[in-house]
Design a protein around this motif. Sequence first.
Motif, PDB file in Angstrom:
ATOM      1  N   ARG A  55       0.837  -1.213   0.000  1.00  0.00           N
ATOM      2  CA  ARG A  55       0.000   0.000   0.000  1.00  0.00           C
ATOM      3  C   ARG A  55       0.869   1.259   0.000  1.00  0.00           C
ATOM      4  O   ARG A  55       0.625   2.199  -0.754  1.00  0.00           O
ATOM      5  CB  ARG A  55      -0.934   0.007   1.211  1.00  0.00           C
ATOM      6  N   GLN A  56       1.878   1.293   0.859  1.00  0.00           N
ATOM      7  CA  GLN A  56       2.779   2.446   0.932  1.00  0.00           C
ATOM      8  C   GLN A  56       3.536   2.636  -0.375  1.00  0.00           C
ATOM      9  O   GLN A  56       3.698   3.768  -0.843  1.00  0.00           O
ATOM     10  CB  GLN A  56       3.774   2.285   2.076  1.00  0.00           C
ATOM     11  N   ASP A  57       4.012   1.552  -0.962  1.00  0.00           N
ATOM     12  CA  ASP A  57       4.758   1.640  -2.213  1.00  0.00           C
ATOM     13  C   ASP A  57       3.874   2.127  -3.358  1.00  0.00           C
ATOM     14  O   ASP A  57       4.326   2.880  -4.228  1.00  0.00           O
ATOM     15  CB  ASP A  57       5.398   0.299  -2.560  1.00  0.00           C
ATOM     16  N   ILE A  58       2.616   1.699  -3.380  1.00  0.00           N
ATOM     17  CA  ILE A  58       1.666   2.174  -4.391  1.00  0.00           C
ATOM     18  C   ILE A  58       1.465   3.674  -4.230  1.00  0.00           C
ATOM     19  O   ILE A  58       1.561   4.441  -5.210  1.00  0.00           O
ATOM     20  CB  ILE A  58       0.320   1.429  -4.286  1.00  0.00           C
ATOM     21  N   ARG A  59       1.195   4.110  -3.006  1.00  0.00           N
ATOM     22  CA  ARG A  59       0.997   5.548  -2.760  1.00  0.00           C
ATOM     23  C   ARG A  59       2.245   6.353  -3.136  1.00  0.00           C
ATOM     24  O   ARG A  59       2.155   7.426  -3.723  1.00  0.00           O
ATOM     25  CB  ARG A  59       0.616   5.778  -1.307  1.00  0.00           C
ATOM     26  N   GLY A  60       3.421   5.824  -2.787  1.00  0.00           N
ATOM     27  CA  GLY A  60       4.672   6.509  -3.106  1.00  0.00           C
ATOM     28  C   GLY A  60       4.915   6.617  -4.601  1.00  0.00           C
ATOM     29  O   GLY A  60       5.323   7.670  -5.101  1.00  0.00           O
ATOM     30  N   ALA A  61       4.668   5.533  -5.331  1.00  0.00           N
ATOM     31  CA  ALA A  61       4.859   5.546  -6.786  1.00  0.00           C
ATOM     32  C   ALA A  61       3.896   6.526  -7.448  1.00  0.00           C
ATOM     33  O   ALA A  61       4.282   7.269  -8.354  1.00  0.00           O
ATOM     34  CB  ALA A  61       4.667   4.137  -7.356  1.00  0.00           C
ATOM     35  N   LEU A  62       2.649   6.538  -6.983  1.00  0.00           N
ATOM     36  CA  LEU A  62       1.671   7.460  -7.557  1.00  0.00           C
ATOM     37  C   LEU A  62       1.986   8.909  -7.191  1.00  0.00           C
ATOM     38  O   LEU A  62       1.811   9.808  -8.021  1.00  0.00           O
ATOM     39  CB  LEU A  62       0.258   7.069  -7.129  1.00  0.00           C
ATOM     40  N   ALA A  63       2.464   9.141  -5.982  1.00  0.00           N
ATOM     41  CA  ALA A  63       2.842  10.497  -5.582  1.00  0.00           C
ATOM     42  C   ALA A  63       3.972  11.019  -6.466  1.00  0.00           C
ATOM     43  O   ALA A  63       3.941  12.181  -6.909  1.00  0.00           O
ATOM     44  CB  ALA A  63       3.249  10.531  -4.108  1.00  0.00           C
ATOM     45  N   LYS A  64       4.967  10.177  -6.750  1.00  0.00           N
ATOM     46  CA  LYS A  64       6.065  10.574  -7.642  1.00  0.00           C
ATOM     47  C   LYS A  64       5.562  10.913  -9.035  1.00  0.00           C
ATOM     48  O   LYS A  64       6.151  11.734  -9.735  1.00  0.00           O
ATOM     49  CB  LYS A  64       7.106   9.463  -7.748  1.00  0.00           C
ATOM     50  N   ALA A  65       4.467  10.272  -9.437  1.00  0.00           N
ATOM     51  CA  ALA A  65       3.885  10.514 -10.756  1.00  0.00           C
ATOM     52  C   ALA A  65       2.874  11.659 -10.728  1.00  0.00           C
ATOM     53  O   ALA A  65       2.212  11.922 -11.731  1.00  0.00           O
ATOM     54  CB  ALA A  65       3.233   9.240 -11.280  1.00  0.00           C
ATOM     55  N   GLY A  66       2.738  12.322  -9.562  1.00  0.00           N
ATOM     56  CA  GLY A  66       1.856  13.483  -9.466  1.00  0.00           C
ATOM     57  C   GLY A  66       0.439  13.196  -9.025  1.00  0.00           C
ATOM     58  O   GLY A  66      -0.446  14.033  -9.182  1.00  0.00           O
ATOM     59  N   HIS A  67       0.212  12.037  -8.463  1.00  0.00           N
ATOM     60  CA  HIS A  67      -1.138  11.660  -8.006  1.00  0.00           C
ATOM     61  C   HIS A  67      -1.126  11.522  -6.485  1.00  0.00           C
ATOM     62  O   HIS A  67      -0.600  10.551  -5.953  1.00  0.00           O
ATOM     63  CB  HIS A  67      -1.582  10.346  -8.651  1.00  0.00           C
ATOM     64  N   ASP A  68      -1.730  12.487  -5.798  1.00  0.00           N
ATOM     65  CA  ASP A  68      -1.724  12.481  -4.339  1.00  0.00           C
ATOM     66  C   ASP A  68      -3.026  11.978  -3.722  1.00  0.00           C
ATOM     67  O   ASP A  68      -3.050  11.604  -2.558  1.00  0.00           O
ATOM     68  CB  ASP A  68      -1.419  13.884  -3.807  1.00  0.00           C
ATOM     69  N   ASP A  69      -4.118  11.994  -4.497  1.00  0.00           N
ATOM     70  CA  ASP A  69      -5.405  11.528  -3.988  1.00  0.00           C
ATOM     71  C   ASP A  69      -5.544  10.054  -4.386  1.00  0.00           C
ATOM     72  O   ASP A  69      -5.969   9.730  -5.500  1.00  0.00           O
ATOM     73  CB  ASP A  69      -6.539  12.366  -4.563  1.00  0.00           C
ATOM     74  N   VAL A  70      -5.156   9.170  -3.463  1.00  0.00           N
ATOM     75  CA  VAL A  70      -5.083   7.739  -3.766  1.00  0.00           C
ATOM     76  C   VAL A  70      -5.843   6.952  -2.701  1.00  0.00           C
ATOM     77  O   VAL A  70      -5.678   7.181  -1.508  1.00  0.00           O
ATOM     78  CB  VAL A  70      -3.611   7.258  -3.802  1.00  0.00           C
ATOM     79  N   GLU A  71      -6.654   6.033  -3.170  1.00  0.00           N
ATOM     80  CA  GLU A  71      -7.325   5.087  -2.280  1.00  0.00           C
ATOM     81  C   GLU A  71      -6.880   3.684  -2.684  1.00  0.00           C
ATOM     82  O   GLU A  71      -6.949   3.328  -3.862  1.00  0.00           O
ATOM     83  CB  GLU A  71      -8.849   5.208  -2.411  1.00  0.00           C
ATOM     84  N   VAL A  72      -6.417   2.914  -1.711  1.00  0.00           N
ATOM     85  CA  VAL A  72      -6.028   1.526  -1.971  1.00  0.00           C
ATOM     86  C   VAL A  72      -7.043   0.635  -1.268  1.00  0.00           C
ATOM     87  O   VAL A  72      -7.193   0.690  -0.047  1.00  0.00           O
ATOM     88  CB  VAL A  72      -4.592   1.222  -1.493  1.00  0.00           C
ATOM     89  N   VAL A  73      -7.746  -0.147  -2.057  1.00  0.00           N
ATOM     90  CA  VAL A  73      -8.815  -1.014  -1.572  1.00  0.00           C
ATOM     91  C   VAL A  73      -8.324  -2.455  -1.565  1.00  0.00           C
ATOM     92  O   VAL A  73      -7.706  -2.910  -2.534  1.00  0.00           O
ATOM     93  CB  VAL A  73     -10.060  -0.898  -2.479  1.00  0.00           C
ATOM     94  N   THR A  74      -8.611  -3.168  -0.481  1.00  0.00           N
ATOM     95  CA  THR A  74      -8.267  -4.587  -0.397  1.00  0.00           C
ATOM     96  C   THR A  74      -9.492  -5.409  -0.738  1.00  0.00           C
ATOM     97  O   THR A  74     -10.545  -5.251  -0.129  1.00  0.00           O
ATOM     98  CB  THR A  74      -7.770  -4.946   1.017  1.00  0.00           C
ATOM     99  N   GLN A  75      -9.350  -6.286  -1.722  1.00  0.00           N
ATOM    100  CA  GLN A  75     -10.431  -7.171  -2.166  1.00  0.00           C
ATOM    101  C   GLN A  75     -10.045  -8.599  -1.820  1.00  0.00           C
ATOM    102  O   GLN A  75      -8.999  -9.085  -2.253  1.00  0.00           O
ATOM    103  CB  GLN A  75     -10.642  -7.021  -3.671  1.00  0.00           C
ATOM    104  N   LEU A  76     -10.856  -9.271  -1.032  1.00  0.00           N
ATOM    105  CA  LEU A  76     -10.538 -10.623  -0.585  1.00  0.00           C
ATOM    106  C   LEU A  76     -11.166 -11.720  -1.438  1.00  0.00           C
ATOM    107  O   LEU A  76     -10.738 -12.870  -1.381  1.00  0.00           O
ATOM    108  CB  LEU A  76     -10.960 -10.809   0.873  1.00  0.00           C
ATOM    109  N   SER A  77     -12.188 -11.363  -2.220  1.00  0.00           N
ATOM    110  CA  SER A  77     -12.881 -12.364  -3.012  1.00  0.00           C
ATOM    111  C   SER A  77     -12.978 -11.896  -4.454  1.00  0.00           C
ATOM    112  O   SER A  77     -13.361 -10.742  -4.689  1.00  0.00           O
ATOM    113  CB  SER A  77     -14.273 -12.587  -2.438  1.00  0.00           C
TER     114      SER A  77
END
Length: 146
Positions: A55-77
């Motif tokens: 989750r942190q790495d996704i947010r960090g990669a997107l922030a570097k690409a200029g995307h600060d409004d990020v939601e990471v959703v966990t899907q179990l099924s």
Amino acid sequence: MVSVYDVVAAVKDPELPVITIAELGVLRSVSTKEGRVTVTITPTYSGCPAMDAIRQDIRGALAKAGHDDVEVVTQLSPAWSTDMISESGRAALARSGIAPPTAGDPACTHCGSGQVLQISRYASTACQSLWKCHGCAEPFNAVKTI
């Protein structure tokens, strides 16, 4: 310009850094709506300790690409399975000396022998097991089939 999906898909798995979360099959989807990026991921197993880092790495990669409004959703099924690992992911694992998941015993990553013995159900991570080759006597890790 790199797409938002490509930015997320390039994030490496923290426990298996030779493979991306897309190759591993953990990345389910990426969507953008009104400036918000929503990323859906599925853990390899319930309680996987790598999920917080992913989750942190996704947010960090997107922030570097200029995307600060990020939601990471966990899907179990549906649940993740090793069938979700792409062919390129399986090849990356094999190149790094980690046997990709198989229906039977893995082949030795050093010499290719099928004469192997599992010496521990757990290896460097909970999703790997430790094996020993009877052919070359070398140990190697294998991703568990789920």
